[in-house]
Design an enzyme around this catalytic site. Structure first.
Site, PDB file in Angstrom:
ATOM      1  N   HIS A   1       0.933  -1.114  -0.019  1.00  0.00           N
ATOM      2  CA  HIS A   1      -0.084  -0.136   0.053  1.00  0.00           C
ATOM      3  C   HIS A   1       0.733   1.280   0.143  1.00  0.00           C
ATOM      4  O   HIS A   1       2.071   1.273   0.479  1.00  0.00           O
ATOM      5  CB  HIS A   1      -1.043  -0.126   1.274  1.00  0.00           C
TER       6      HIS A   1
ATOM      7  N   HIS B   1       0.744   5.446   1.351  1.00  0.00           N
ATOM      8  CA  HIS B   1       0.240   6.254   2.196  1.00  0.00           C
ATOM      9  C   HIS B   1       0.182   7.669   1.418  1.00  0.00           C
ATOM     10  O   HIS B   1       1.268   8.000   0.717  1.00  0.00           O
ATOM     11  CB  HIS B   1       1.090   6.777   3.412  1.00  0.00           C
TER      12      HIS B   1
HETATM   13  P1  AMP Z   1       1.691   0.382   7.299  1.00  0.00           P
HETATM   14  O1  AMP Z   1       2.086   0.533   8.923  1.00  0.00           O
HETATM   15  O2  AMP Z   1       2.758   1.133   6.553  1.00  0.00           O
HETATM   16  O3  AMP Z   1       1.727  -1.145   7.071  1.00  0.00           O
HETATM   17  O4  AMP Z   1       0.551   1.104   7.185  1.00  0.00           O
HETATM   18  C1  AMP Z   1      -0.870   0.578   7.502  1.00  0.00           C
HETATM   19  C2  AMP Z   1      -1.742   1.733   7.816  1.00  0.00           C
HETATM   20  O5  AMP Z   1      -3.023   1.158   7.857  1.00  0.00           O
HETATM   21  C3  AMP Z   1      -1.374   2.349   9.076  1.00  0.00           C
HETATM   22  O6  AMP Z   1      -1.223   3.841   8.871  1.00  0.00           O
HETATM   23  C4  AMP Z   1      -2.834   2.264  10.015  1.00  0.00           C
HETATM   24  O7  AMP Z   1      -2.992   3.510  10.504  1.00  0.00           O
HETATM   25  C5  AMP Z   1      -3.717   1.961   8.989  1.00  0.00           C
HETATM   26  N1  AMP Z   1      -4.656   0.964   9.390  1.00  0.00           N
HETATM   27  C6  AMP Z   1      -4.760  -0.144   9.880  1.00  0.00           C
HETATM   28  N2  AMP Z   1      -5.887  -0.735  10.091  1.00  0.00           N
HETATM   29  C7  AMP Z   1      -6.733   0.188   9.366  1.00  0.00           C
HETATM   30  C8  AMP Z   1      -8.194   0.102   9.120  1.00  0.00           C
HETATM   31  N3  AMP Z   1      -8.926  -1.043   9.495  1.00  0.00           N
HETATM   32  N4  AMP Z   1      -8.686   0.776   8.188  1.00  0.00           N
HETATM   33  C9  AMP Z   1      -7.785   2.048   7.946  1.00  0.00           C
HETATM   34  N5  AMP Z   1      -6.617   2.068   8.049  1.00  0.00           N
HETATM   35  C10 AMP Z   1      -5.897   1.233   8.909  1.00  0.00           C
END
Ligand code: AMP
Length: 143
Positions: free
Chosen positions: A107, A109
């Site tokens: 993903h 950001h």
């Molecule tokens: P990463 O830490 O780069 O893997 O990013 C994962 C992101 O997903 C983090 O910024 C979290 O805040 C976000 N996140 C985790 N669970 C959810 C969810 N259910 N819906 C939306 N965002 C989420």
């Protein structure tokens, strides 16, 4: 989770794609889904995920598929810029737990930066869903 960890089809984002978990969506087509990060680092923090690529991280993904995805990332980033008029935008991406990755489905950001506003810690405080919904409405309209 190491860089070479196998893809887990039951990760949170795969479940969001399948509709098993909720998300505040701002964009979706056959290739990608974009939705509000519920632990946002800034107002308007949005995530863009591929729907067809089953990759744990950036290094796993097929380059041709990445080209398709990055066009969606740019489209959503432009929508966030148009909707919220930030002073800057970070497009970020973490690979492997030691690098800060917490969800193991590739993903990107999109983090709008506003002069003078704090950028909160990564995956920190949960947002108010009504506030996220209002931001999403603006972003949706701008994409
Ligand atoms: P990463 O830490 O780069 O893997 O990013 C994962 C992101 O997903 C983090 O910024 C979290 O805040 C976000 N996140 C985790 N669970 C959810 C969810 N259910 N819906 C939306 N965002 C989420």
């Amino acid at each position: 989770m190491s860089l070479s960890a196998p893809y887990d089809p039951n990760n949170i984002f795969a479940r969001i794609i399948r509709g098993e978990l909720p998300a505040i969506k701002v964009f979706e087509d056959d290739e990608a889904l974009a939705f509000m990060d519920i632990f946002p680092q800034s107002e308007g923090h949005t995530l863009v995920i591929p729907k067809k690529i089953r990759a744990t991280n950036f290094l796993d993904a097929d380059p041709a598929a990445l080209a398709i995805l990055i066009a969606r990332v740019q489209r959503v980033a432009k929508g966030v810029a148009k909707a919220l008029n930030p002073d800057g935008i970070r497009v970020a991406q973490f690979n492997g737990a030691p690098a800060g990755q917490t969800v193991f489905h590739l993903h990107f950001h999109i983090i709008p930066i506003f002069d003078g506003a704090e950028v909160k810690r990564h995956a920190g405080e949960k947002a108010d869903m009504a506030v996220l919904e209002a931001l999403a409405e603006k972003i949706r309209a701008a994409i």
